[in-house]
Design a protein around this motif. Structure first.
Motif, PDB file in Angstrom:
ATOM      1  N   ALA A 193       0.814  -1.226   0.000  1.00  0.00           N
ATOM      2  CA  ALA A 193       0.000   0.000   0.000  1.00  0.00           C
ATOM      3  C   ALA A 193       0.842   1.268   0.000  1.00  0.00           C
ATOM      4  CB  ALA A 193      -0.947  -0.008   1.196  1.00  0.00           C
ATOM      5  N   THR A 194       2.115   1.149   0.337  1.00  0.00           N
ATOM      6  CA  THR A 194       3.016   2.318   0.361  1.00  0.00           C
ATOM      7  C   THR A 194       4.357   1.899  -0.230  1.00  0.00           C
ATOM      8  OG1 THR A 194       3.590   1.714   2.637  1.00  0.00           O
ATOM      9  CG2 THR A 194       1.985   3.495   2.376  1.00  0.00           C
ATOM     10  N   MET A 195       4.459   1.996  -1.531  1.00  0.00           N
ATOM     11  CA  MET A 195       5.600   1.456  -2.282  1.00  0.00           C
ATOM     12  C   MET A 195       6.945   2.038  -1.852  1.00  0.00           C
ATOM     13  SD  MET A 195       5.731   1.765  -6.401  1.00  0.00           S
ATOM     14  CE  MET A 195       3.989   1.937  -6.505  1.00  0.00           C
ATOM     15  N   GLY A 196       7.032   3.359  -1.731  1.00  0.00           N
ATOM     16  CA  GLY A 196       8.288   4.013  -1.332  1.00  0.00           C
ATOM     17  C   GLY A 196       9.433   3.609  -2.230  1.00  0.00           C
ATOM     18  N   ASN A 197      10.505   3.094  -1.644  1.00  0.00           N
ATOM     19  CA  ASN A 197      11.658   2.680  -2.440  1.00  0.00           C
ATOM     20  C   ASN A 197      11.536   1.259  -2.974  1.00  0.00           C
ATOM     21  OD1 ASN A 197      13.166   5.101  -2.355  1.00  0.00           O
ATOM     22  ND2 ASN A 197      13.688   4.655  -0.224  1.00  0.00           N
ATOM     23  N   GLY A 198      10.418   0.624  -2.698  1.00  0.00           N
ATOM     24  CA  GLY A 198      10.147  -0.676  -3.314  1.00  0.00           C
ATOM     25  C   GLY A 198      10.686  -1.878  -2.559  1.00  0.00           C
ATOM     26  N   ASN A 199      11.134  -1.675  -1.333  1.00  0.00           N
ATOM     27  CA  ASN A 199      11.703  -2.810  -0.595  1.00  0.00           C
ATOM     28  C   ASN A 199      10.660  -3.885  -0.308  1.00  0.00           C
ATOM     29  OD1 ASN A 199      14.360  -1.675  -0.306  1.00  0.00           O
ATOM     30  ND2 ASN A 199      13.408  -0.196   1.082  1.00  0.00           N
ATOM     31  N   ASP A 200       9.483  -3.459   0.100  1.00  0.00           N
ATOM     32  CA  ASP A 200       8.433  -4.443   0.385  1.00  0.00           C
ATOM     33  C   ASP A 200       7.870  -5.032  -0.911  1.00  0.00           C
ATOM     34  OD1 ASP A 200       8.644  -4.030   3.126  1.00  0.00           O
ATOM     35  OD2 ASP A 200       7.218  -2.372   3.079  1.00  0.00           O
ATOM     36  N   THR A 201       7.798  -4.204  -1.960  1.00  0.00           N
ATOM     37  CA  THR A 201       7.312  -4.717  -3.253  1.00  0.00           C
ATOM     38  C   THR A 201       8.218  -5.850  -3.725  1.00  0.00           C
ATOM     39  OG1 THR A 201       6.605  -2.454  -3.775  1.00  0.00           O
ATOM     40  CG2 THR A 201       6.569  -4.034  -5.572  1.00  0.00           C
TER      41      THR A 201
ATOM     42  N   PHE B 114       1.199   0.657  -4.552  1.00  0.00           N
ATOM     43  CA  PHE B 114       0.648   2.017  -4.691  1.00  0.00           C
ATOM     44  C   PHE B 114       1.605   3.054  -4.112  1.00  0.00           C
ATOM     45  CE2 PHE B 114      -2.879  -0.827  -4.813  1.00  0.00           C
ATOM     46  CZ  PHE B 114      -3.834  -0.228  -5.635  1.00  0.00           C
ATOM     47  N   ASP B 115       1.712   4.188  -4.794  1.00  0.00           N
ATOM     48  CA  ASP B 115       2.360   5.369  -4.194  1.00  0.00           C
ATOM     49  C   ASP B 115       1.930   6.597  -4.993  1.00  0.00           C
ATOM     50  OD1 ASP B 115       5.057   5.470  -2.104  1.00  0.00           O
ATOM     51  OD2 ASP B 115       4.438   7.322  -3.097  1.00  0.00           O
ATOM     52  N   ILE B 116       1.979   7.746  -4.339  1.00  0.00           N
ATOM     53  CA  ILE B 116       1.546   8.977  -5.010  1.00  0.00           C
ATOM     54  C   ILE B 116       2.729   9.750  -5.583  1.00  0.00           C
ATOM     55  CG2 ILE B 116      -0.608   9.252  -3.730  1.00  0.00           C
ATOM     56  CD1 ILE B 116       0.890  11.160  -1.842  1.00  0.00           C
ATOM     57  N   GLN B 117       3.968   9.253  -5.349  1.00  0.00           N
ATOM     58  CA  GLN B 117       5.143   9.978  -5.836  1.00  0.00           C
ATOM     59  C   GLN B 117       5.790   9.245  -7.012  1.00  0.00           C
ATOM     60  OE1 GLN B 117       7.710  12.089  -3.034  1.00  0.00           O
ATOM     61  NE2 GLN B 117       6.830  10.809  -1.420  1.00  0.00           N
ATOM     62  N   GLU B 118       6.045  10.000  -8.077  1.00  0.00           N
ATOM     63  CA  GLU B 118       6.703   9.439  -9.260  1.00  0.00           C
ATOM     64  C   GLU B 118       8.070   8.846  -8.883  1.00  0.00           C
ATOM     65  OE1 GLU B 118       5.648   8.965 -12.431  1.00  0.00           O
ATOM     66  OE2 GLU B 118       7.616   8.093 -12.804  1.00  0.00           O
TER      67      GLU B 118
ATOM     68  N   GLY C 223      -2.944   6.901  -5.052  1.00  0.00           N
ATOM     69  CA  GLY C 223      -3.042   6.675  -3.608  1.00  0.00           C
ATOM     70  C   GLY C 223      -3.700   5.340  -3.304  1.00  0.00           C
ATOM     71  N   HIS C 224      -3.371   4.798  -2.141  1.00  0.00           N
ATOM     72  CA  HIS C 224      -3.969   3.499  -1.762  1.00  0.00           C
ATOM     73  C   HIS C 224      -5.475   3.620  -1.519  1.00  0.00           C
ATOM     74  CE1 HIS C 224      -1.628   4.804   2.038  1.00  0.00           C
ATOM     75  NE2 HIS C 224      -2.777   5.423   2.049  1.00  0.00           N
ATOM     76  N   GLU C 225      -5.973   4.863  -1.410  1.00  0.00           N
ATOM     77  CA  GLU C 225      -7.417   5.054  -1.261  1.00  0.00           C
ATOM     78  C   GLU C 225      -8.163   4.654  -2.528  1.00  0.00           C
ATOM     79  OE1 GLU C 225      -5.044   7.260  -0.995  1.00  0.00           O
ATOM     80  OE2 GLU C 225      -5.445   9.101  -2.094  1.00  0.00           O
ATOM     81  N   THR C 226      -7.404   4.380  -3.614  1.00  0.00           N
ATOM     82  CA  THR C 226      -8.056   3.954  -4.860  1.00  0.00           C
ATOM     83  C   THR C 226      -8.102   2.419  -5.001  1.00  0.00           C
ATOM     84  OG1 THR C 226      -6.009   4.007  -6.159  1.00  0.00           O
ATOM     85  CG2 THR C 226      -7.254   6.056  -6.049  1.00  0.00           C
TER      86      THR C 226
END
Ligand code: SAM
Length: 187
Positions: free
Chosen positions: A26-34, A50-54, A77-80
């Motif tokens: 739900a919060t991709m960030g740097n992709g470690n969990d992905t 999901f993440d809102i930052q390019e 956003g994860h709200e979608t």
């Protein structure tokens, strides 16, 4: 040695996620969990991230270059989740790391209302034995309010349907992260 919240989140995922599962970061960030999830779901599974930052998508794309077919990255956003993932798609696990992207703009943070919308959409799709993990970082401005709302939401989940775990070191300085794990019970 006791595991950090981050390590423990991966342990909790590893215990239940296997080949062919569909899961959410739900919060991709740097992709470690992905990346971690992509390895667990194997060739036949799927990770929705999901993440809102390019910037987050760029970093993650590089990290999962070998696993493109088993990952779907949303610049949203994860709200979608409710609109992006079919209502009848079973989800085995989901993970949130709340807060801001390290070494990036500290003003771009997860927010209580949208976090709650995402949690609701995930719980509707969670399989029996599935887990939704939320690692709450709350040392930043706005973090405390989100922490309280997320804990309140999880505490109110019906005990007949879910087990909810709270894992935290309580003698550490500087707001150590809190890990919540919501596990769906069998019917
Ligand atoms: C603590 S970081 C996530 C770290 C990540 N799990 C990793 O492995 O690097 C939090 C992320 O949430 C993202 N974020 C903020 N609001 C969001 C939203 N509504 N939906 C999805 N991601 C959001 C931020 O852009 C940031 O990248």
């Amino acid at each position: 040695m006791l595991l950090t919240a981050l390590r423990y989140s991966h342990q909790l995922l590893k215990e239940i996620v296997s080949e062919g599962d569909h899961v959410i970061d739900a919060t991709m960030g740097n992709g470690n969990d992905t990346l971690f999830l992509a390895e667990l779901v194997g060739e036949t599974g799927q990770v929705y991230a999901f993440d809102i930052q390019e910037q987050a998508l760029q970093n993650t794309r590089e990290k999962i270059a070998d696993y493109k077919e088993r990952t779907t990255l949303f610049l949203a956003g994860h709200e979608t989740i409710e609109e992006k993932i079919a209502a009848d798609q079973p989800i085995k696990a989901a993970i949130f790391n709340l807060g801001y992207l390290p070494k990036s703009d500290k003003q771009i943070i997860t927010l209580p209302e949208t976090t709650k919308q995402a949690m609701q959409a995930i719980l509707k799709r969670l399989t029996t034995g599935g887990r939704m993990i939320i690692v709450i970082y709350y040392g930043h401005e706005g973090g405390e309010a989100e922490k309280n709302e997320v804990i309140d939401f999880c505490q109110k989940l019906p005990q007949e349907e879910f087990r909810v775990l709270n894992y935290q070191f309580i003698n550490q300085r500087n707001s150590p992260p809190i890990l919540l794990c919501v596990e769906k019970k069998s019917d």
